[in-house]
Write a protein that holds these residues in place. Structure first.
Motif, PDB file in Angstrom:
ATOM      1  N   TYR A  24      12.703  39.632  32.561  1.00 49.42           N
ATOM      2  CA  TYR A  24      13.583  38.924  31.626  1.00 49.42           C
ATOM      3  C   TYR A  24      13.668  37.448  31.985  1.00 49.42           C
ATOM      4  CZ  TYR A  24      17.773  37.736  28.943  1.00 49.42           C
ATOM      5  OH  TYR A  24      18.664  37.151  28.073  1.00 49.42           O
ATOM      6  N   THR A  26      14.919  43.832  26.991  1.00 48.45           N
ATOM      7  CA  THR A  26      16.245  43.225  26.954  1.00 48.45           C
ATOM      8  C   THR A  26      17.254  44.258  27.420  1.00 48.45           C
ATOM      9  OG1 THR A  26      15.604  41.848  25.067  1.00 48.45           O
ATOM     10  CG2 THR A  26      17.957  42.037  25.543  1.00 48.45           C
ATOM     11  N   THR A  65      13.507  38.490  20.409  1.00 41.67           N
ATOM     12  CA  THR A  65      12.565  39.612  20.505  1.00 41.67           C
ATOM     13  C   THR A  65      11.557  39.578  19.370  1.00 41.67           C
ATOM     14  OG1 THR A  65      14.245  40.983  21.571  1.00 41.67           O
ATOM     15  CG2 THR A  65      12.373  42.122  20.598  1.00 41.67           C
ATOM     16  N   TRP A 117       8.993  36.883  19.852  1.00 41.01           N
ATOM     17  CA  TRP A 117       7.958  37.270  20.816  1.00 41.01           C
ATOM     18  C   TRP A 117       6.965  38.238  20.184  1.00 41.01           C
ATOM     19  CZ3 TRP A 117       6.636  42.024  23.066  1.00 41.01           C
ATOM     20  CH2 TRP A 117       5.763  41.951  24.149  1.00 41.01           C
ATOM     21  N   TRP A 169       8.187  43.554  26.757  1.00 41.77           N
ATOM     22  CA  TRP A 169       9.437  42.834  26.501  1.00 41.77           C
ATOM     23  C   TRP A 169      10.592  43.807  26.693  1.00 41.77           C
ATOM     24  CZ3 TRP A 169      10.595  37.731  25.169  1.00 41.77           C
ATOM     25  CH2 TRP A 169      11.917  37.490  24.792  1.00 41.77           C
ATOM     26  N   HIS A 184      10.411  35.681  31.045  1.00 36.95           N
ATOM     27  CA  HIS A 184      10.344  35.369  29.616  1.00 36.95           C
ATOM     28  C   HIS A 184      11.298  34.234  29.258  1.00 36.95           C
ATOM     29  CE1 HIS A 184       8.592  39.570  28.644  1.00 36.95           C
ATOM     30  NE2 HIS A 184       7.655  38.669  28.534  1.00 36.95           N
TER      31      HIS A 184
END
Length: 685
Positions: free
Chosen positions: A135, A513, A167, A170, A511, A138
């Motif tokens: 995280y 979160t 998100t 990306w 990815w 990114h």
């Protein structure tokens, strides 16, 4: 010669030459070291002996005959992806600095040294620590454009939060931008002045030299692993709407022309059927409205072929579709997205699409060939979204070329067995929801999803146990191969030695979160807790205390078992992988279930209905009595067995002793009506 020559080591000594004290023997020949290796000859001889004794597979010393006729001894690397053995790692660490003047150490040797100094790390790497580090990685690379609000289509009815917009940005970048990364190689120059090779940064693997380090073009797609409840479905639908496939790229003019050519050979598509015409369909029925194939002229049922009266596309039967695609014809291009999910949430996707997108997309629920319905590749390509589930794909695998036999049948085939139409379409996008269900490489569903042709490949999951299968699905096999390289970066991260290599490999493919990172963006009102305390009866209190003690012991045993190998010797549960966390917390699940409905979830009290305290007490007493009877039977069986052993040994006093104890046990407890002890009577002759 197979393999890569790493360095020239020694020259052959001719048989007629006088013996030299510096020469050595290898492979029934005499050798003398090159001048640049004389000072290291003792170390090299030790390494040669180790490789010979261990019969190494990756690093080998061998002789090569030159054009002049003489032989030279070289160190070579066999092109194999088997894991390097410990002896090869030991030899490589000793010998590579001697043979390559620009060798400055390598991560695999550093990690091996760290393993010796620390306890063995966990075998898993998907931890909260990895998610947090990724995280932050990114967050550091997010540019100003990604921070801006997305220009969502008017059809999209929902409003995205800030973290969801990041998100989606990306995901759009992964589909729209071409990303190239250099391969994980370094150039090494051998001390002999001739050999140049490429070495993998993270493992003992060598490749032929190239002037430039190759670059890897990352395939579009990736792994969306947001924590459960953060709206992965909404994020995916937003991305789906914002990046449709350009219509000019999937007109399928080729297939339209081919079907028209076939249809010209049949004057009437639905000509009158004579009695001699037989139906050759995917079902075994003989009656029903029929349609004729424009290529093979055989007949099928309209209902099985899912043909409507308004269809103007010439019909081609499933067998002809299978033959054309198998013979090397093109796939049918499509702008559709196929979404594969567990059967339980397939309709949830259907509802979410209609909820968040208006006017809604054209959606098809695909039920598979086992439902006796064929959907042609042309029809599949016309939809925006095709929904199916893993159970259907598990059955669909038997309709692929790998599971079809070409052997001759004794009797005429009664129905056709076509290939799956899902493999005849080049999908614009394939999405696996709850992708952890196909992490096993051996499952039929996993094999089928890897076969689906697609331009963009997405794996959506909130729970990751194994990353390599998901990375291979989204088109990143080079990350996990060779296996030694993945193992090195994995252990380096676990040992908290060097975390950057693993993050660099995953940065463009994963990815994640977490709620803890975006809690301030969720807008969830503060929780209000209302506690109600219940008074337990004596029976319930006794029952729960016993269960609590059992779960307490199980929890401590699980923690001791699964944290003693942790890299940093920490017992913090947040640093343990999700699968180990589930094992450790299993006793808590049991006690929670026991508190909710004790008699349903506890094996000691087997019942499907709730019991009142009086009934619970009676059931507990009954179960305890049964346990006592079981122990008494074991006790009696032990006496009986010991008596028999002594009887065989002709030690009759001891045999009589244990038979008397058995009789005494039976007399004592038969009066209590607790157990009927079964024993073999002593017979004498």
């Amino acid at each position: 010669m197979d393999g890569v020559v790493l360095c020239e080591i020694a020259d052959e000594v001719l048989p007629e030459s006088p013996e030299d004290p510096t020469e050595f023997r290898f492979g029934k020949r005499r050798w003398v070291f090159k001048d640049y290796l004389i000072e290291h000859q003792e170390e090299i001889l030790i390494c040669i002996e180790k490789c010979q004794n261990a019969r190494t597979r990756k690093l080998k010393f061998r002789s090569i005959r030159q054009e002049s006729g003489s032989c030279i001894l070289v160190l070579c690397h066999e092109q194999t992806h088997v894991r390097a053995r410990d002896i090869e790692m030991e030899v490589g660490e000793q010998i590579l600095p001697l043979f390559f003047k620009d060798f400055r150490g390598s991560l695999e040797f550093e990690v091996a040294q760290q393993e010796k100094e620390h306890k063995r790390p966990l075998k898993t790497y998907v931890t909260t620590k990895l998610y947090d580090a990724l995280y932050e990685k990114h967050r550091q690379t997010i540019n100003v454009e990604q921070e801006r609000s997305l220009d969502l289509p008017k059809r999209f009815q929902s409003q995205l939060r800030k973290y969801q917009q990041r998100t989606v940005s990306w995901m759009l970048g992964r589909e729209q931008q071409i990303t190239q990364v250099p391969a994980n190689f370094i150039v090494l120059h051998a001390i002999d002045g001739r050999s140049r090779v490429l070495k993998h940064k993270y493992c003992l693997q060598f490749y032929p030299f190239e002037e430039e380090i190759p670059k890897i073009s990352l395939p579009p797609g990736g792994i969306l692993a947001d924590e459960m409840g953060l709206g992965k479905t909404v994020e995916f639908l937003a991305m789906l709407l914002m990046n449709p496939r350009p219509q000019d790229s999937y007109r399928n003019d080729y297939w339209h022309q081919r079907l028209e050519e076939f249809s010209d050979e049949v004057p009437l598509k639905r000509a009158r059927i004579s009695k001699k015409d037989e139906v050759f369909c995917i079902c075994t029925k003989k009656h029903g409205k029929r349609v004729q194939c424009t290529k093979c002229h055989r007949w099928q049922h309209e209902i099985c072929m899912t043909i409507s009266d308004t269809s103007d596309v010439p019909h081609m039967c499933p067998s002809c579709w299978s033959e054309l695609v198998k013979s090397g014809e093109r796939l049918v291009e499509s702008g559709a997205t196929i979404i594969v999910s567990p059967n339980a949430i397939k309709m949830q996707w259907f509802e979410e699409i209609h909820k968040h997108i208006s006017p809604s997309l054209k959606v098809l629920l695909y039920f598979g060939l086992h439902s006796s319905f064929w959907v042609s590749p042309f029809d599949l390509a016309q939809y925006d979204v095709v929904l199916t589930d893993y159970t259907i794909l598990r059955n669909e695998i038997y309709h692929t070329t790998d599971f079809k036999s070409d052997r001759q049948m004794r009797h005429q085939q009664r129905y056709m067995r076509p290939n799956s139409p899902l493999l005849m379409v080049n999908w614009w996008r394939v999405c696996l929801d709850e992708a952890q269900m196909v992490e096993s490489n051996t499952s039929a569903a996993a094999e089928m999803v890897r076969m689906l042709p697609a331009i963009n490949r997405w794996a959506v999951t909130g729970t990751i146990d194994e990353l390599p299968p998901l990375l291979e699905f989204v088109g990143r096999p080079e990350v996990c191969r060779p296996p030694d390289a993945w193992q090195t970066v994995d252990k380096a991260f676990q040992l908290n030695y060097k975390c950057e290599p693993l993050l660099e490999l995953l940065e463009h493919s994963l990815w994640r979160t977490c709620k803890s990172k975006v809690e301030h963006e969720l807008g969830i009102p503060p929780q209000t807790e209302v506690v109600h305390r219940l008074e337990l009866s004596n029976v319930e209190s006794l029952y729960y205390r016993e269960e609590h003690l059992k779960c307490h012991e199980q929890f401590l045993a699980a923690v001791a078992k699964h944290t003693r190998h942790n890299a940093d010797n920490s017992s913090c549960l947040a640093s343990i992988s999700p699968q180990l966390l589930r094992i450790i917390l299993k006793p808590f699940l049991r006690i929670r279930q026991t508190c909710s409905v004790p008699v349903v979830f506890n094996s000691n009290v087997s019942s499907t209905d709730y019991l009142h305290p009086q009934d619970l007490l009676a059931r507990l007493k009954s179960n305890n009595e049964n346990e006592c009877k079981t122990e008494l039977r074991s006790w009696a069986s032990s006496y009986n067995g010991l008596a028999a052993i002594y009887f065989i040994k002709n030690d009759f006093p001891q045999a009589i002793k244990y038979y008397n104890l058995l009789l005494k046990l039976a007399n004592e407890y038969n009066e209590q009506n607790i157990s009927q002890v079964h024993w073999l009577p002593l017979s004498t002759s």
